[in-house]
Design an enzyme around this catalytic site. Sequence first.
Site, mmCIF file in Angstrom:
data_model
loop_
_atom_site.group_PDB
_atom_site.id
_atom_site.type_symbol
_atom_site.label_atom_id
_atom_site.label_comp_id
_atom_site.label_asym_id
_atom_site.label_seq_id
_atom_site.Cartn_x
_atom_site.Cartn_y
_atom_site.Cartn_z
ATOM 1 N N ARG A 1 0.891 -1.160 0.002
ATOM 2 C CA ARG A 1 0.039 -0.138 -0.059
ATOM 3 C C ARG A 1 0.890 1.310 0.059
ATOM 4 O O ARG A 1 1.963 1.348 0.537
ATOM 5 C CB ARG A 1 -0.933 -0.010 1.354
ATOM 6 C CG ARG A 1 -2.052 -0.986 1.115
ATOM 7 C CD ARG A 1 -2.998 -0.903 2.232
ATOM 8 N NE ARG A 1 -3.870 -1.515 2.357
ATOM 9 C CZ ARG A 1 -5.361 -1.731 1.590
ATOM 10 N NH1 ARG A 1 -5.612 -0.515 0.993
ATOM 11 N NH2 ARG A 1 -5.984 -2.649 1.648
ATOM 12 N N HIS B 1 -12.065 -2.139 -2.605
ATOM 13 C CA HIS B 1 -13.231 -1.357 -2.850
ATOM 14 C C HIS B 1 -13.788 -1.255 -4.449
ATOM 15 O O HIS B 1 -14.754 -1.366 -4.576
ATOM 16 C CB HIS B 1 -12.678 0.189 -2.630
ATOM 17 C CG HIS B 1 -12.788 0.630 -0.965
ATOM 18 N ND1 HIS B 1 -12.244 0.061 -0.188
ATOM 19 C CD2 HIS B 1 -13.547 1.810 -0.492
ATOM 20 C CE1 HIS B 1 -12.473 0.672 1.226
ATOM 21 N NE2 HIS B 1 -13.355 1.626 0.821
ATOM 22 N N ARG C 1 -9.418 6.216 -4.064
ATOM 23 C CA ARG C 1 -8.591 4.993 -3.540
ATOM 24 C C ARG C 1 -7.131 5.675 -3.572
ATOM 25 O O ARG C 1 -6.214 5.499 -2.743
ATOM 26 C CB ARG C 1 -8.671 3.759 -3.774
ATOM 27 C CG ARG C 1 -10.130 3.358 -3.560
ATOM 28 C CD ARG C 1 -10.503 3.474 -2.308
ATOM 29 N NE ARG C 1 -9.773 2.341 -1.393
ATOM 30 C CZ ARG C 1 -9.866 2.361 -0.168
ATOM 31 N NH1 ARG C 1 -10.354 3.419 0.664
ATOM 32 N NH2 ARG C 1 -9.190 1.574 0.640
ATOM 33 N N HIS D 1 -4.253 2.697 -2.276
ATOM 34 C CA HIS D 1 -3.823 1.896 -3.399
ATOM 35 C C HIS D 1 -3.139 2.522 -4.431
ATOM 36 O O HIS D 1 -2.983 3.726 -4.607
ATOM 37 C CB HIS D 1 -5.146 1.640 -3.918
ATOM 38 C CG HIS D 1 -5.812 0.403 -3.060
ATOM 39 N ND1 HIS D 1 -5.480 -0.900 -2.847
ATOM 40 C CD2 HIS D 1 -7.044 0.562 -2.457
ATOM 41 C CE1 HIS D 1 -6.373 -1.633 -2.079
ATOM 42 N NE2 HIS D 1 -7.379 -0.702 -1.891
#
EC number: 3.1.3.9
Length: 340
Positions: free
Chosen positions: A80, A115, A162, A168
């Site tokens: 991440r 997501h 995101r 991400h």
Amino acid sequence: MMETVHTHGVWMAEALQKGTIEYEKLWLFVTHMGDPKAAFLLHFPMVYYVNRRTGIAVVWVAAISEWLNLVFKWMLFGERPFWWVGESRLFIENPPQVQQFPATCETGPGSPSGHAMVTGGVWWVMASALASFLRSRTRSRLLTAVPYLLYLLVMVAVGLSRIFILAHFPHQVVTGSLTGFALGVALNHTVPEWRPLMFFVRWCMGLLVGALLLHVGLEHLGVDLSWSIALAKRWCSQSEWIRLDTAPFSSLTRDCGAMLGLGLAQFWKPGGWTLPWVPRALCLALSSLALYHVNRVPLPTSPPFLFYSLYFIRFALLPQVVMVFVPGFVHLLTAKNKKD
């Protein structure tokens, strides 16, 4: 190669934050709406009272998509951005001007984006149902295309949100979106609308046991599946942003609970209640209020097993509220009014 991909992803996040920081609240709202929990708490009740089959499909697709996302994350070990920037040590001389947010510090691996994957599956179910309705009523290709254009807009917005919050990298969003789309198309043809209770019990147990066996097997092979949790705690700028409900086992218990709850709801009242539009609107209002308060109930985080057990029960109750309790209550009210 992945180092280059990650580096360009960080620079893209920096550019996105610099260029759209005034829309911070909008990005946080979009990422909240793309949260897998939103499929169960928001999209499910909204869709169910319009079309029963599509509402069931939302829970079905969300549960399986999120479970598969968990499996992929365990096997792909995706980084991440919010921790990779520090761990890579590539930005000591030229650190990116990026910031974290309350929704940034998720503790699971990053690839693919959950997501994007769950949103891709769930929103495809809703968009295709709306498109079919418009096609059957208007025969207009232009109006039929509107839900699919909305689908693309939602996917782009969720993906950018995101990246914006450093949750991400771009390639994780793309792979999650494509996988979610494929699952939405495939699972929309297998909606368990009239299945018996044991079908859902077997699926619930299969998801739970399958994930646990995979976890044990990977640990036995020497794979440390808690590596991402340690990194998230180390590099998250605010310790209170680390939440247990973002841990991998939280998504597992959420999916298993929702699957069992979907079976129980159809077992208690096969076919549901047939209600006019006004009572359905009342059902939606009452269900939304009930789910809001159910979700707000704080759960003890220690010991973790107690949290996961209560989390399982919470999401097993959600389909009961939407499909059984609230419609049954409204049915009694409307039936009494007609009798009077």
